[in-house]
Scaffold this active site. Structure first.
Site, PDB file in Angstrom:
ATOM      1  N   GLY A  73       0.867  -1.326  -0.146  1.00  0.00           N
ATOM      2  CA  GLY A  73      -0.069   0.084   0.010  1.00  0.00           C
ATOM      3  C   GLY A  73       0.819   1.425  -0.054  1.00  0.00           C
ATOM      4  CD  GLN A 114       3.159   5.722   2.629  1.00  0.00           C
ATOM      5  OE1 GLN A 114       2.361   5.476   2.351  1.00  0.00           O
ATOM      6  NE2 GLN A 114       3.988   5.463   3.319  1.00  0.00           N
ATOM      7  CB  CYS A 170       4.974   2.224   7.670  1.00  0.00           C
ATOM      8  SG  CYS A 170       4.560   3.820   6.832  1.00  0.00           S
ATOM      9  CG  LEU A 171       6.440   1.407   1.342  1.00  0.00           C
ATOM     10  CD1 LEU A 171       5.714   1.956   0.037  1.00  0.00           C
ATOM     11  CD2 LEU A 171       7.659   0.495   1.131  1.00  0.00           C
ATOM     12  CG  HIS A 230      -0.782   1.132   7.138  1.00  0.00           C
ATOM     13  ND1 HIS A 230       0.016   0.997   8.303  1.00  0.00           N
ATOM     14  CD2 HIS A 230       0.063   2.121   6.312  1.00  0.00           C
ATOM     15  CE1 HIS A 230       1.281   1.408   7.781  1.00  0.00           C
ATOM     16  NE2 HIS A 230       1.299   2.095   6.886  1.00  0.00           N
ATOM     17  CD  GLU A 231      -1.235   2.369   2.671  1.00  0.00           C
ATOM     18  OE1 GLU A 231      -0.848   3.627   2.503  1.00  0.00           O
ATOM     19  OE2 GLU A 231      -0.363   1.780   2.813  1.00  0.00           O
ATOM     20  CG  HIS A 245      -0.189   6.696   5.473  1.00  0.00           C
ATOM     21  ND1 HIS A 245       0.979   7.528   6.126  1.00  0.00           N
ATOM     22  CD2 HIS A 245       0.308   5.466   5.339  1.00  0.00           C
ATOM     23  CE1 HIS A 245       2.012   6.639   6.139  1.00  0.00           C
ATOM     24  NE2 HIS A 245       1.732   5.289   5.922  1.00  0.00           N
TER      25      HIS A 245
END
Length: 163
Positions: free
Chosen positions: A46, A51, A90-91, A132-133, A136
């Site tokens: 994701g 991000q 997480c990225l 999660h996204e 963000h």
């Protein structure tokens, strides 16, 4: 398509709520394509627009398991149910993994890249990734939800146990 630079914590854009998308055009489509390409290149499941430095309510989830890519523009959670704790990464937090409690089931309303409204229900890992996204997009980062930090060596031990 282009690989975009991933914004890393503690950049302020990651903790700011994103603006609603009101224009559904070629620029948005290109951003979504670039986000997907960037996510794949970085082994993510994701990615959210902040991000990659864009403070708009757009995110993608893709499990690459013969499922369609989930593009969420202006997503709203309409229902949740159950609860489970699982490991997340997480990225924007390279190398950080932790146990996070999230609802097991989620229902959302969102828009597609052309502005069309849709509803989606998901469970388990898919629900976790979607939530999660969406976090963000609301400026909520997973590091604040971690109950226990997980050392990457624990993944290697689990894989050995599975063999």
């Amino acid at each position: 398509m282009a690989i975009l630079e991933i914004v890393k914590h503690p950049s302020p854009i990651l903790s700011a709520p994103c603006k609603e998308v009101t224009v559904f055009d070629k620029e948005l489509s290109k951003l979504l394509d670039d986000m997907h390409e960037t996510m794949i290149k970085n082994d993510g499941v994701g990615i959210a627009a902040p991000q990659v430095g864009k403070s708009i309510r757009a995110a993608i989830v893709d499990f690459d398991e013969d499922q369609e890519i989930i593009e969420m523009i202006n997503p709203v959670v309409t229902a949740t149910g159950g609860s489970e704790v699982d490991v997340e990464g997480c990225l924007s937090f390279p190398g950080l993994f932790g146990e996070v409690e999230r609802p097991f089931h989620v229902r959302i309303e969102a828009q597609e890249r052309d502005g069309k409204l849709y509803e989606l229900e998901a469970e388990g890992y898919e629900a976790r990734a979607i939530l999660h996204e969406i976090d963000h997009l609301n400026g909520i980062l997973f590091d604040k939800k971690i109950q226990r930090i997980v050392d990457p060596s624990e993944f290697e031990e689990e894989e050995e146990d599975d063999e």
